[in-house]
Motif scaffolding. Sequence first.
Motif, PDB file in Angstrom:
ATOM      1  N   ILE A  66      24.621  -1.966 -22.113  1.00  0.00           N
ATOM      2  CA  ILE A  66      23.336  -2.607 -22.384  1.00  0.00           C
ATOM      3  C   ILE A  66      22.301  -1.523 -22.684  1.00  0.00           C
ATOM      4  O   ILE A  66      22.196  -0.539 -21.932  1.00  0.00           O
ATOM      5  CB  ILE A  66      22.883  -3.446 -21.172  1.00  0.00           C
ATOM      6  N   PRO A  67      21.548  -1.650 -23.776  1.00  0.00           N
ATOM      7  CA  PRO A  67      20.541  -0.632 -24.099  1.00  0.00           C
ATOM      8  C   PRO A  67      19.546  -0.440 -22.951  1.00  0.00           C
ATOM      9  O   PRO A  67      19.081  -1.405 -22.352  1.00  0.00           O
ATOM     10  CB  PRO A  67      19.851  -1.193 -25.340  1.00  0.00           C
ATOM     11  N   ARG A  68      19.248   0.843 -22.654  1.00  0.00           N
ATOM     12  CA  ARG A  68      18.348   1.190 -21.555  1.00  0.00           C
ATOM     13  C   ARG A  68      16.973   1.575 -22.089  1.00  0.00           C
ATOM     14  O   ARG A  68      16.858   2.336 -23.050  1.00  0.00           O
ATOM     15  CB  ARG A  68      18.929   2.353 -20.744  1.00  0.00           C
ATOM     16  N   VAL A  69      15.952   1.048 -21.433  1.00  0.00           N
ATOM     17  CA  VAL A  69      14.568   1.410 -21.729  1.00  0.00           C
ATOM     18  C   VAL A  69      13.987   2.032 -20.463  1.00  0.00           C
ATOM     19  O   VAL A  69      13.978   1.394 -19.403  1.00  0.00           O
ATOM     20  CB  VAL A  69      13.725   0.178 -22.141  1.00  0.00           C
ATOM     21  N   GLU A  70      13.512   3.265 -20.550  1.00  0.00           N
ATOM     22  CA  GLU A  70      12.915   3.905 -19.385  1.00  0.00           C
ATOM     23  C   GLU A  70      11.434   3.555 -19.317  1.00  0.00           C
ATOM     24  O   GLU A  70      10.685   3.805 -20.260  1.00  0.00           O
ATOM     25  CB  GLU A  70      13.088   5.418 -19.431  1.00  0.00           C
ATOM     26  N   ALA A  71      11.034   2.969 -18.204  1.00  0.00           N
ATOM     27  CA  ALA A  71       9.637   2.570 -18.035  1.00  0.00           C
ATOM     28  C   ALA A  71       8.752   3.802 -17.876  1.00  0.00           C
ATOM     29  O   ALA A  71       9.169   4.799 -17.290  1.00  0.00           O
ATOM     30  CB  ALA A  71       9.491   1.662 -16.820  1.00  0.00           C
ATOM     31  N   PRO A  72       7.507   3.739 -18.341  1.00  0.00           N
ATOM     32  CA  PRO A  72       6.590   4.868 -18.203  1.00  0.00           C
ATOM     33  C   PRO A  72       5.868   4.894 -16.862  1.00  0.00           C
ATOM     34  O   PRO A  72       4.950   5.674 -16.661  1.00  0.00           O
ATOM     35  CB  PRO A  72       5.601   4.647 -19.350  1.00  0.00           C
ATOM     36  N   PHE A  73       6.262   4.024 -15.945  1.00  0.00           N
ATOM     37  CA  PHE A  73       5.684   3.995 -14.609  1.00  0.00           C
ATOM     38  C   PHE A  73       6.744   3.476 -13.642  1.00  0.00           C
ATOM     39  O   PHE A  73       7.809   3.024 -14.064  1.00  0.00           O
ATOM     40  CB  PHE A  73       4.416   3.132 -14.554  1.00  0.00           C
ATOM     41  N   VAL A  74       6.462   3.562 -12.344  1.00  0.00           N
ATOM     42  CA  VAL A  74       7.432   3.173 -11.311  1.00  0.00           C
ATOM     43  C   VAL A  74       7.118   1.766 -10.815  1.00  0.00           C
ATOM     44  O   VAL A  74       5.962   1.432 -10.540  1.00  0.00           O
ATOM     45  CB  VAL A  74       7.401   4.177 -10.141  1.00  0.00           C
ATOM     46  N   ALA A  75       8.147   0.955 -10.714  1.00  0.00           N
ATOM     47  CA  ALA A  75       8.014  -0.407 -10.170  1.00  0.00           C
ATOM     48  C   ALA A  75       9.375  -0.829  -9.663  1.00  0.00           C
ATOM     49  O   ALA A  75      10.369  -0.115  -9.797  1.00  0.00           O
ATOM     50  CB  ALA A  75       7.497  -1.382 -11.222  1.00  0.00           C
TER      51      ALA A  75
ATOM     52  N   SER B 241      -1.110  -4.064  -4.454  1.00  0.00           N
ATOM     53  CA  SER B 241      -0.745  -3.079  -3.435  1.00  0.00           C
ATOM     54  C   SER B 241       0.556  -2.359  -3.750  1.00  0.00           C
ATOM     55  O   SER B 241       0.746  -1.206  -3.363  1.00  0.00           O
ATOM     56  CB  SER B 241      -0.648  -3.758  -2.065  1.00  0.00           C
ATOM     57  N   SER B 242       1.458  -3.027  -4.447  1.00  0.00           N
ATOM     58  CA  SER B 242       2.757  -2.439  -4.754  1.00  0.00           C
ATOM     59  C   SER B 242       2.708  -1.554  -5.988  1.00  0.00           C
ATOM     60  O   SER B 242       3.310  -0.476  -6.014  1.00  0.00           O
ATOM     61  CB  SER B 242       3.792  -3.546  -4.949  1.00  0.00           C
ATOM     62  N   LEU B 243       1.985  -1.974  -7.008  1.00  0.00           N
ATOM     63  CA  LEU B 243       2.006  -1.267  -8.292  1.00  0.00           C
ATOM     64  C   LEU B 243       0.897  -0.232  -8.433  1.00  0.00           C
ATOM     65  O   LEU B 243       1.128   0.865  -8.942  1.00  0.00           O
ATOM     66  CB  LEU B 243       1.920  -2.277  -9.437  1.00  0.00           C
ATOM     67  N   VAL B 244      -0.303  -0.593  -8.021  1.00  0.00           N
ATOM     68  CA  VAL B 244      -1.438   0.340  -8.136  1.00  0.00           C
ATOM     69  C   VAL B 244      -1.496   1.117  -6.823  1.00  0.00           C
ATOM     70  O   VAL B 244      -2.318   0.860  -5.945  1.00  0.00           O
ATOM     71  CB  VAL B 244      -2.752  -0.396  -8.426  1.00  0.00           C
TER      72      VAL B 244
ATOM     73  N   GLY C 285      -2.331  -8.324  -2.045  1.00  0.00           N
ATOM     74  CA  GLY C 285      -1.247  -7.811  -1.219  1.00  0.00           C
ATOM     75  C   GLY C 285      -1.775  -6.947  -0.086  1.00  0.00           C
ATOM     76  O   GLY C 285      -2.916  -7.074   0.351  1.00  0.00           O
ATOM     77  N   VAL C 286      -0.942  -6.020   0.387  1.00  0.00           N
ATOM     78  CA  VAL C 286      -1.351  -5.100   1.457  1.00  0.00           C
ATOM     79  C   VAL C 286      -0.456  -3.869   1.403  1.00  0.00           C
ATOM     80  O   VAL C 286       0.755  -3.970   1.193  1.00  0.00           O
ATOM     81  CB  VAL C 286      -1.274  -5.772   2.845  1.00  0.00           C
ATOM     82  N   ARG C 287      -1.046  -2.709   1.564  1.00  0.00           N
ATOM     83  CA  ARG C 287      -0.290  -1.460   1.554  1.00  0.00           C
ATOM     84  C   ARG C 287       0.163  -1.102   2.965  1.00  0.00           C
ATOM     85  O   ARG C 287      -0.603  -1.203   3.907  1.00  0.00           O
ATOM     86  CB  ARG C 287      -1.130  -0.327   0.977  1.00  0.00           C
TER      87      ARG C 287
ATOM     88  N   ASP D 189       4.754  -3.262   5.096  1.00  0.00           N
ATOM     89  CA  ASP D 189       6.212  -3.322   5.001  1.00  0.00           C
ATOM     90  C   ASP D 189       6.652  -2.257   4.012  1.00  0.00           C
ATOM     91  O   ASP D 189       5.830  -1.626   3.350  1.00  0.00           O
ATOM     92  CB  ASP D 189       6.689  -4.724   4.592  1.00  0.00           C
ATOM     93  N   ILE D 190       7.945  -2.062   3.898  1.00  0.00           N
ATOM     94  CA  ILE D 190       8.444  -0.958   3.080  1.00  0.00           C
ATOM     95  C   ILE D 190       8.120  -1.135   1.600  1.00  0.00           C
ATOM     96  O   ILE D 190       7.977  -0.152   0.861  1.00  0.00           O
ATOM     97  CB  ILE D 190       9.964  -0.770   3.300  1.00  0.00           C
ATOM     98  N   THR D 191       7.963  -2.381   1.136  1.00  0.00           N
ATOM     99  CA  THR D 191       7.716  -2.629  -0.282  1.00  0.00           C
ATOM    100  C   THR D 191       6.241  -2.578  -0.662  1.00  0.00           C
ATOM    101  O   THR D 191       5.917  -2.660  -1.842  1.00  0.00           O
ATOM    102  CB  THR D 191       8.249  -4.010  -0.709  1.00  0.00           C
ATOM    103  N   ASP D 192       5.354  -2.465   0.300  1.00  0.00           N
ATOM    104  CA  ASP D 192       3.914  -2.612   0.060  1.00  0.00           C
ATOM    105  C   ASP D 192       3.604  -3.997  -0.505  1.00  0.00           C
ATOM    106  O   ASP D 192       2.768  -4.154  -1.385  1.00  0.00           O
ATOM    107  CB  ASP D 192       3.385  -1.513  -0.869  1.00  0.00           C
ATOM    108  N   CYS D 193       4.312  -4.991   0.042  1.00  0.00           N
ATOM    109  CA  CYS D 193       4.069  -6.415  -0.250  1.00  0.00           C
ATOM    110  C   CYS D 193       4.532  -6.828  -1.642  1.00  0.00           C
ATOM    111  O   CYS D 193       3.730  -7.018  -2.551  1.00  0.00           O
ATOM    112  CB  CYS D 193       2.595  -6.777  -0.050  1.00  0.00           C
ATOM    113  N   HIS D 194       5.827  -7.003  -1.784  1.00  0.00           N
ATOM    114  CA  HIS D 194       6.369  -7.502  -3.043  1.00  0.00           C
ATOM    115  C   HIS D 194       6.019  -8.971  -3.244  1.00  0.00           C
ATOM    116  O   HIS D 194       6.022  -9.766  -2.308  1.00  0.00           O
ATOM    117  CB  HIS D 194       7.886  -7.328  -3.075  1.00  0.00           C
TER     118      HIS D 194
END
Length: 337
Positions: free
Chosen positions: A128-137, A155-158, A189-191, A194-199
């Motif tokens: 499957i073609p891979r696209v690398e994201a320019p940020f972490v999520a 809280s999770s992304l920013v 959300g909330v930072r 939890d480990i995910t910072d509120c998914h």
Amino acid sequence: MNHFPSESLPHARTFLGWPPADSGWGRHVAEVRADVAAIALTIAAYEPVVLLAGPNDAAEAATACGGAVEVVPVPVDDVWLRDTGPVFVTAPDGTVHGIDFRFNGWGGKQEHGRDGRVARRVLERFGIPRVEAPFVAEGGSLETDGAGTLLVTESSLVNDNRNPGRTRDDIERELTALLGVRKVIWVEGVRGADITDCHIDSLARFVGPAEVLLSRPPRSPRPDVWTRVYERARAALEAATDAEGRVLEIIDLPEPDPAELGDRGPDFLGSYVNYYVTGGPGGAVVVPRFGDRGADEEAAALLGALHPGREVRTVEIHALAEGGGGIHCATTHQPAS
């Protein structure tokens, strides 16, 4: 433009991960493996299931799941494939591509030497073609209606543990470009709670056009951090519209009563919103069961009503829930092309 499809559409396969003996689960690894096997076998009755396992664990994984599940040699650190696996989109030419969001252990909170390579290895394995994201999520931080609306927690992304120096506007522009969505609804959300910072996938899910299911914590005279998260999320959703300009209908789904669950650890996740839908008509909605009989039955009935034409299958997941995750967290799906 890419299209980020709804989970309710047909799937080519569902992926899960088999926790290795040296995982962070320690003496509970056998219980977690039992939960993973139960989920895998339930889903396998409706669509193909692929179980990722390291070379030393593949034989045990195959024995536990039998011939109903395909075991492939991709090493993992943990079971949370929703976050470590690729996020799939449909490209303008109709082919399925996988986005690698460069998993970093939820902001460096957990070892991820193997999990950080899971997305790439899965995409290579299945061509499957891979696209690398320019940020972490992570996949659990992204919830779509499949019609241009994306629901996320700030809280999770920013968060500097994933995307230092990136503003909400920066990330929104990149999300819309990668996923082809037209509207991003942000929930606070909330930072750090939890480990995910509120998914988002344990808090709110789309169940239909302009319909959002929201996990409601148990009522308490002394509201905790998750009650405040719920209240702020509800306020944000009440003020939001989707990509078509429609006001959202919000449906509360009560969490189990802690008094009915016995002794539970601090990371226990009692969210029925963290369910999984097998793709296409005639499939199933796979719902967690926690041990509060009344709440378990209410959740199964509501989710069945919200997903007509699908069989409701409940799976007890005490070990996974103790680790702060659920059925949706442990699965990720590849849409059919």
